[in-house]
Enzyme design. Structure first.
Site, mmCIF file in Angstrom:
data_model
loop_
_atom_site.group_PDB
_atom_site.id
_atom_site.type_symbol
_atom_site.label_atom_id
_atom_site.label_comp_id
_atom_site.label_asym_id
_atom_site.label_seq_id
_atom_site.Cartn_x
_atom_site.Cartn_y
_atom_site.Cartn_z
ATOM 1 N N ASP B 59 0.886 -1.222 -0.087
ATOM 2 C CA ASP B 59 0.529 0.288 0.068
ATOM 3 C C ASP B 59 1.050 1.176 0.147
ATOM 4 O OD1 ASP B 59 -2.725 -1.366 -0.044
ATOM 5 O OD2 ASP B 59 -3.268 -0.783 2.323
ATOM 6 N N LYS B 116 -7.466 1.378 -4.965
ATOM 7 C CA LYS B 116 -9.050 0.453 -4.511
ATOM 8 C C LYS B 116 -10.699 0.801 -4.928
ATOM 9 C CE LYS B 116 -7.044 -1.535 0.032
ATOM 10 N NZ LYS B 116 -7.157 -2.242 -0.055
ATOM 11 N N GLY B 188 -5.284 -1.966 9.100
ATOM 12 C CA GLY B 188 -4.662 -1.032 9.012
ATOM 13 C C GLY B 188 -4.634 -1.261 11.221
ATOM 14 N N LYS B 200 -7.535 -20.095 8.011
ATOM 15 C CA LYS B 200 -7.532 -21.255 8.979
ATOM 16 C C LYS B 200 -8.603 -21.726 8.032
ATOM 17 C CE LYS B 200 -4.332 -21.347 12.169
ATOM 18 N NZ LYS B 200 -3.616 -21.552 13.053
ATOM 19 N N GLY B 253 -3.602 -6.452 7.896
ATOM 20 C CA GLY B 253 -2.818 -6.566 9.566
ATOM 21 C C GLY B 253 -1.239 -6.726 9.936
ATOM 22 N N GLY B 274 -0.657 -3.241 3.893
ATOM 23 C CA GLY B 274 -0.987 -2.213 4.131
ATOM 24 C C GLY B 274 -0.329 -1.397 4.830
ATOM 25 N N SER B 275 -0.933 -1.294 6.025
ATOM 26 C CA SER B 275 -0.140 0.183 6.775
ATOM 27 C C SER B 275 0.766 -0.230 7.213
ATOM 28 C CB SER B 275 -1.044 0.391 7.744
ATOM 29 O OG SER B 275 -1.979 0.066 7.629
#
Lengths: 199, 335
Positions: B59, B116, B188, B200, B253, B274-275
């Protein structure tokens, strides 16, 4: 039984391995470390992102080992990103000179993303010398702009908006294809490449 | 419509195919070129996604970050207005990124550029396709406009990726035309727990379908499809393959090389970060380390090396998912 290594750092190496499984007398192996190259009779560099694969090749010593083996005559086939990694010179259609790491094994100049972005990706039938008609997938594909001895261009496509573009090249023990025979399941390409081993 | 109408339709379809074949032969005889190239076929879409396998998509919010990502070995960048963590902090409505920024990113990097759009926002997706984005993420990180109905992704030339928390969600998205699936995780948060949970759940359902298939119990697969509101053909295809019928990445995450390696162990084909990178204080080395750990996830020595390239003190602090209120969860958006 011949052992064919497939560079498995990133990209669609699994598709190449599955194709090789379908050919008699071939044992495909994944190559991620220098040791994995021991005893391979040929090497395939798959499609993927050439900058990513190049970075991983250069940072872990695998690149210099491949160059060493290629100079001793190890047959190598590069498809799409693999063709870029074999080239001496690489430019990008939009960005220009890329300064990315390549193996610099084949005397070809490659233009990255020559047909455009993913929207412009396509399938077409192309004729490649020694292989014949091939159904080929061009995915954000590069083109071969020029080749100088001992390399030569062995296949072209006549693209409606770009014109004539080189899509295959050969140099002694090496074969560069800017398309993906592993995506369209073109076994003929593999059979021709495997004939390099006996040379 | 009467049943005989359906027969008539099929008859006409058959005639059309023969007419097309005759047309092709006529063109061939006249020496013309037959269908020189075909763009945006399903093969071209799925083929493109195949090239991303084993890689990391990062990102970014501007050209500078995109260049850092490319130099670190990313297989692609995802352009956002705000990183998911900042979307969470800012509140309000999150929309697609500034088209000017996306265009300038496309002009500085050679790797694929994704962006996005909001769930159900067909127009945002059209705009992204028009400017030439390589992959569109119909994402729960942005504020959904229609949670009941996702975009009809078959209508686009550009491939789509969608998030999923379960096999049912994944198969529904594939049915709508998604060329790629990713776990939703909890975006995030810098907390990989939810991505692990979602991966899973998907894996267990696939194992169950595979078991039905191997024991010849097609009826059980049919019942699964019925109960879970997914097309039987896709459930059967999954059962035959023993994996999702399209490429499946991990997302939501991931913040450290070990997180990326863990997700690869669980069967991800690649990783979205992402972050995790640009909310840390060591983005350059962290990006490189995550690429390394993703490729060599099965080689603990290299993962150790990657993990040593980053400092835990530099990692994003992150959010414990259990402290989030139900209305703050992004993963529940769009089933």
């Amino acid at each position: 039984m011949v052992k064919v290594g497939v560079l498995a750092l990133q990209g669609d190496f699994l598709e190449h391995i599955q194709m090789l499984h379908e050919i008699d007398g071939v044992e495909p192996v994944t190559v991620k470390k220098v040791d994995d190259l021991k005893g391979v009779d040929a090497l395939i560099i798959p499609g993927g992102e050439s900058t990513t694969i190049g970075l991983l090749l250069s940072s872990r010593g695998l690149g210099s080992k491949i160059v060493e083996l290629a100079e001793k005559g190890l047959p190598i086939m590069g498809t799409c990103a693999g063709a870029i990694l074999l080239a001496v010179k690489v430019v990008d259609r939009v960005v220009g000179e890329t300064n990315q790491y390549t193996l610099k094994l084949m005397n070809i100049e490659v233009v990255r993303n020559i047909f455009g972005r993913q929207r412009e990706s396509f399938v077409a039938t192309v004729e490649v010398e020694n292989i014949g008609l091939v159904r080929a997938a061009f995915i954000r594909a590069p083109g071969i702009k020029s080749a100088w001895p001992p390399a030569r261009v062995t296949g072209y496509i006549n693209h409606p908006s770009i014109g004539e573009v080189g899509v295959a090249a050969e140099q002694n023990n090496m074969l560069a294809l800017t398309f993906h025979p592993e995506i369209t399941g073109e076994k003929g390409v593999y059979k021709y490449f495997l004939s390099f081993i006996k040379r | 419509m009467k049943l005989v109408d359906s027969y008539m339709f099929l008859e006409r379809l058959r005639e059309l195919i023969y007419e097309l074949l005759e047309f092709r032969d006529r063109v061939k005889e006249e020496g013309g070129e037959v269908i020189p190239i075909r763009t945006s076929t399903p093969l071209v879409r799925y083929g493109f996604i195949s090239m991303l396998k084993g890689g990391v998509i990062m990102d970014v919010t501007n050209e500078k970050q995109a260049e850092i990502a490319e130099e670190a070995g990313a297989v692609g960048v995802m352009v956002l207005d705000k990183l998911p963590y900042d979307v969470r902090m800012a509140g309000g409505v999150a929309r697609t990124a500034d088209l000017n920024i996306i265009t300038s990113v496309m002009n500085v990097v050679t790797i694929p550029v994704s962006a996005k759009c909001r769930i159900g926002h067909t127009e945002e997706a059209k705009l992204l396709e028009e400017i030439g984005v390589d992959l569109i993420d119909e994402s729960e990180v942005l504020t959904p406009v229609d949670e009941k109905s996702h975009i009809n992704k078959w209508a686009f030339k550009v491939p789509f990726v969608n998030g999923a928390r379960s096999l049912q969600e994944a198969l529904r998205r594939i049915y709508e035309g998604a060329s790629m699936i990713r776990t939703k995780g909890e975006p995030g948060t810098g907390n990989v727990a939810e991505a692990v949970r979602h991966m899973k759940i998907v894996n267990r359902d696939i194992a169950m379908l595979r078991g039905y298939y191997l024991s010849g119990d097609l009826e059980a697969i049919w019942l699964y499809a019925k109960e879970n509101k997914v097309p039987y053909e896709l459930a059967l295809l999954t059962a035959r393959l023993g994996r999702l019928p399209v490429v499946n990445f991990a997302a939501g995450g991931i913040a450290t090389p070990a997180d990326a390696a863990l997700m690869m162990w669980l069967g991800s084909d690649g990783v979205f970060v992402g972050s995790g990178i640009f909310k840390s204080s060591d983005p350059e080395s962290r990006a490189r380390a995550i690429v390394l750990a993703t490729t060599y996830y099965d080689d603990p020595e290299v993962v150790v090396e990657a993990q040593k390239m980053v400092s835990e003190k530099a990692a994003m602090i992150g959010i414990d998912v259990r402290t989030l209120k139900p209305e703050q969860l992004m993963q529940v958006r769009g089933e």
